[in-house]
Design a protein around this motif. Structure first.
Motif, PDB file in Angstrom:
ATOM      1  N   HIS A   1       0.821  -1.212   0.000  1.00 18.49           N
ATOM      2  CA  HIS A   1       0.000   0.000   0.000  1.00 18.49           C
ATOM      3  C   HIS A   1       0.859   1.267   0.000  1.00 18.49           C
ATOM      4  CE1 HIS A   1      -3.938  -1.858   0.365  1.00 18.49           C
ATOM      5  NE2 HIS A   1      -3.445  -2.674   1.269  1.00 18.49           N
ATOM      6  N   TYR A   2       1.958   1.249   0.740  1.00 19.65           N
ATOM      7  CA  TYR A   2       2.753   2.470   0.888  1.00 19.65           C
ATOM      8  C   TYR A   2       3.633   2.748  -0.322  1.00 19.65           C
ATOM      9  CZ  TYR A   2       5.345   6.135   3.319  1.00 19.65           C
ATOM     10  OH  TYR A   2       5.900   7.335   3.693  1.00 19.65           O
ATOM     11  N   VAL A   3       4.158   1.666  -0.928  1.00 19.41           N
ATOM     12  CA  VAL A   3       5.067   1.835  -2.057  1.00 19.41           C
ATOM     13  C   VAL A   3       4.361   1.589  -3.383  1.00 19.41           C
ATOM     14  CG1 VAL A   3       7.218   1.071  -3.122  1.00 19.41           C
ATOM     15  CG2 VAL A   3       7.036   1.192  -0.631  1.00 19.41           C
ATOM     16  N   TRP A   4       3.824   0.365  -3.557  1.00 18.13           N
ATOM     17  CA  TRP A   4       3.227  -0.003  -4.840  1.00 18.13           C
ATOM     18  C   TRP A   4       2.001   0.846  -5.160  1.00 18.13           C
ATOM     19  CZ3 TRP A   4       4.768  -2.428  -9.015  1.00 18.13           C
ATOM     20  CH2 TRP A   4       3.820  -2.838  -9.953  1.00 18.13           C
ATOM     21  N   LYS A   5       1.114   1.053  -4.161  1.00 19.43           N
ATOM     22  CA  LYS A   5      -0.089   1.872  -4.358  1.00 19.43           C
ATOM     23  C   LYS A   5       0.156   3.357  -4.066  1.00 19.43           C
ATOM     24  CE  LYS A   5      -3.562   0.153  -5.243  1.00 19.43           C
ATOM     25  NZ  LYS A   5      -4.174  -0.203  -6.539  1.00 19.43           N
ATOM     26  N   GLN A   6       1.385   3.699  -3.753  1.00 17.89           N
ATOM     27  CA  GLN A   6       1.831   5.082  -3.598  1.00 17.89           C
ATOM     28  C   GLN A   6       1.149   5.817  -2.448  1.00 17.89           C
ATOM     29  OE1 GLN A   6       2.348   7.288  -7.289  1.00 17.89           O
ATOM     30  NE2 GLN A   6       2.200   5.392  -8.478  1.00 17.89           N
ATOM     31  N   GLY A   7       0.963   5.113  -1.344  1.00 18.43           N
ATOM     32  CA  GLY A   7       0.429   5.772  -0.164  1.00 18.43           C
ATOM     33  C   GLY A   7       1.338   6.862   0.369  1.00 18.43           C
ATOM     34  N   PHE A   8       2.635   6.776   0.043  1.00 20.92           N
ATOM     35  CA  PHE A   8       3.585   7.789   0.506  1.00 20.92           C
ATOM     36  C   PHE A   8       3.257   9.178  -0.039  1.00 20.92           C
ATOM     37  CE2 PHE A   8       5.337   6.094  -3.455  1.00 20.92           C
ATOM     38  CZ  PHE A   8       5.680   7.249  -4.149  1.00 20.92           C
ATOM     39  N   ARG A   9       2.489   9.240  -1.108  1.00 21.29           N
ATOM     40  CA  ARG A   9       2.162  10.541  -1.697  1.00 21.29           C
ATOM     41  C   ARG A   9       1.185  11.330  -0.828  1.00 21.29           C
ATOM     42  NH1 ARG A   9       0.832   9.770  -7.991  1.00 21.29           N
ATOM     43  NH2 ARG A   9       0.955  12.042  -7.841  1.00 21.29           N
TER      44      ARG A   9
ATOM     45  N   ALA B   1       0.050   6.674   8.052  1.00 19.79           N
ATOM     46  CA  ALA B   1      -0.790   6.172   9.139  1.00 19.79           C
ATOM     47  C   ALA B   1      -1.779   5.119   8.634  1.00 19.79           C
ATOM     48  CB  ALA B   1      -1.542   7.332   9.796  1.00 19.79           C
ATOM     49  N   LEU B   2      -2.414   5.374   7.478  1.00 18.91           N
ATOM     50  CA  LEU B   2      -3.367   4.406   6.937  1.00 18.91           C
ATOM     51  C   LEU B   2      -2.670   3.094   6.580  1.00 18.91           C
ATOM     52  CD1 LEU B   2      -6.144   3.567   5.938  1.00 18.91           C
ATOM     53  CD2 LEU B   2      -5.631   4.686   3.759  1.00 18.91           C
ATOM     54  N   CYS B   3      -1.509   3.179   5.969  1.00 16.20           N
ATOM     55  CA  CYS B   3      -0.796   1.956   5.588  1.00 16.20           C
ATOM     56  C   CYS B   3      -0.357   1.174   6.812  1.00 16.20           C
ATOM     57  CB  CYS B   3       0.400   2.296   4.702  1.00 16.20           C
ATOM     58  SG  CYS B   3      -0.065   2.966   3.084  1.00 16.20           S
ATOM     59  N   ARG B   4       0.010   1.851   7.886  1.00 16.13           N
ATOM     60  CA  ARG B   4       0.336   1.162   9.135  1.00 16.13           C
ATOM     61  C   ARG B   4      -0.898   0.489   9.720  1.00 16.13           C
ATOM     62  NH1 ARG B   4       4.987  -0.492  10.575  1.00 16.13           N
ATOM     63  NH2 ARG B   4       4.488  -0.214  12.784  1.00 16.13           N
ATOM     64  N   LEU B   5      -2.048   1.157   9.629  1.00 17.80           N
ATOM     65  CA  LEU B   5      -3.278   0.549  10.110  1.00 17.80           C
ATOM     66  C   LEU B   5      -3.625  -0.693   9.294  1.00 17.80           C
ATOM     67  CD1 LEU B   5      -5.406   3.754  10.761  1.00 17.80           C
ATOM     68  CD2 LEU B   5      -4.744   2.071  12.492  1.00 17.80           C
TER      69      LEU B   5
END
Length: 269
Positions: free
Chosen positions: A231-239, A246-250
């Motif tokens: 979620h954080y890298v492939w789906k670009q949650g870091f943006r 926070a969402l990706c950690r959840l």
């Protein structure tokens, strides 16, 4: 922002609810371009029925007996729909003006039977997959993560629905505690594919590929970490900055709950 048209289109909308007064009014307003709106309620006590009726929707009560079908499949089978095309939308989702325009164009096509937007299809050709997990799991009376199995051609609409699922962290945790119990119980069923469940193949549709990935990673180590990276890298949650982190950690924590409950179920068995 695109303007909405006042003209109604030959489309039926299914909205499954239970105590959704906080969300329902805005949801119904976003689908007011449809000729028919049916709210299938599970005995709400917060005024959801009155809100639906005030918006011009037809309200049908659903009393689940603990067995299949659940709410959406029951409605698809038993509601006398006025139109061929049905849009299924949850109370915490919204159709934007841009997506409305795409839906108006989509249901005029004769060469396609359904669209991933998530759920727009000719109602006679589609039903949700049925995954029986037993009455000892608090899974509820409504399909949550099941996919529509469509006997026909499917395409994608590019504009997504808006989704306001988690107004705060407490709601996220409460919902995903229930969802993780269902997911843990459902994993055992995903190995037995039949005509009532989605295929898993790396060469099929996007949903079939996602199911294949889920099955392929069932026994993989560090699943919560893999989910965070996805979620954080492939789906670009870091943006999305801190909120994305926070969402990706959840979501990683949600995966940890599933893994732990899977082990708990195996131990019981």
């Amino acid at each position: 922002m695109s303007e909405r048209s006042d003209a109604r289109v030959p489309l039926s909308v299914l909205v499954p609810v239970k105590n959704e007064a906080a969300n329902l009014r805005d949801c119904l307003a976003s689908v007011s371009f449809a000729q028919e709106i049916v709210v299938v309620d599970s005995g709400s006590t917060d005024g959801s029925q009155a809100i639906a009726e005030a918006a011009g929707a037809r309200v049908i009560q659903f009393d689940w007996n603990g067995k299949l079908p659940r709410k959406k499949n029951w409605a698809l089978e038993n509601v006398p729909w006025q139109n061929e095309w049905v849009l299924i939308i949850d109370a915490d989702e919204r159709i934007t003006p841009e997506l409305e325009r795409e839906i108006r164009q989509a249901i005029c096509r004769t060469d396609v039977d359904g669209f991933y937007l998530n759920r727009l299809f000719r109602h006679q050709l589609g039903r949700y997959e049925q995954i029986e997990i037993g009455n000892d799991i608090p899974s509820g009376d409504n399909e949550v993560h099941e996919h529509v199995l469509l006997n026909g051609r499917v395409e994608y609409l590019p504009t997504p629905m808006e989704h306001y699922a988690f107004p705060d962290i407490a709601t996220f945790i409460e919902k995903h505690d229930r969802y993780s119990s269902r997911e843990a119980a459902a994993w055992r069923k995903l190995h037995f594919v039949d005509e009532k469940s989605l295929r898993s193949t790396p060469f099929g549709t996007e949903l079939e590929r996602e199911r294949w990935v889920k099955k392929a990673t069932m026994r993989a180590p560090f699943r919560p970490s893999l989910r965070f990276v996805y979620h954080y890298v492939w789906k670009q949650g870091f943006r999305d900055g801190y909120r994305g982190w926070a969402l990706c950690r959840l979501l990683a924590g949600y995966e940890r709950m599933i893994v732990t409950k899977e082990r708990e179920l195996k131990k019981r068995a």
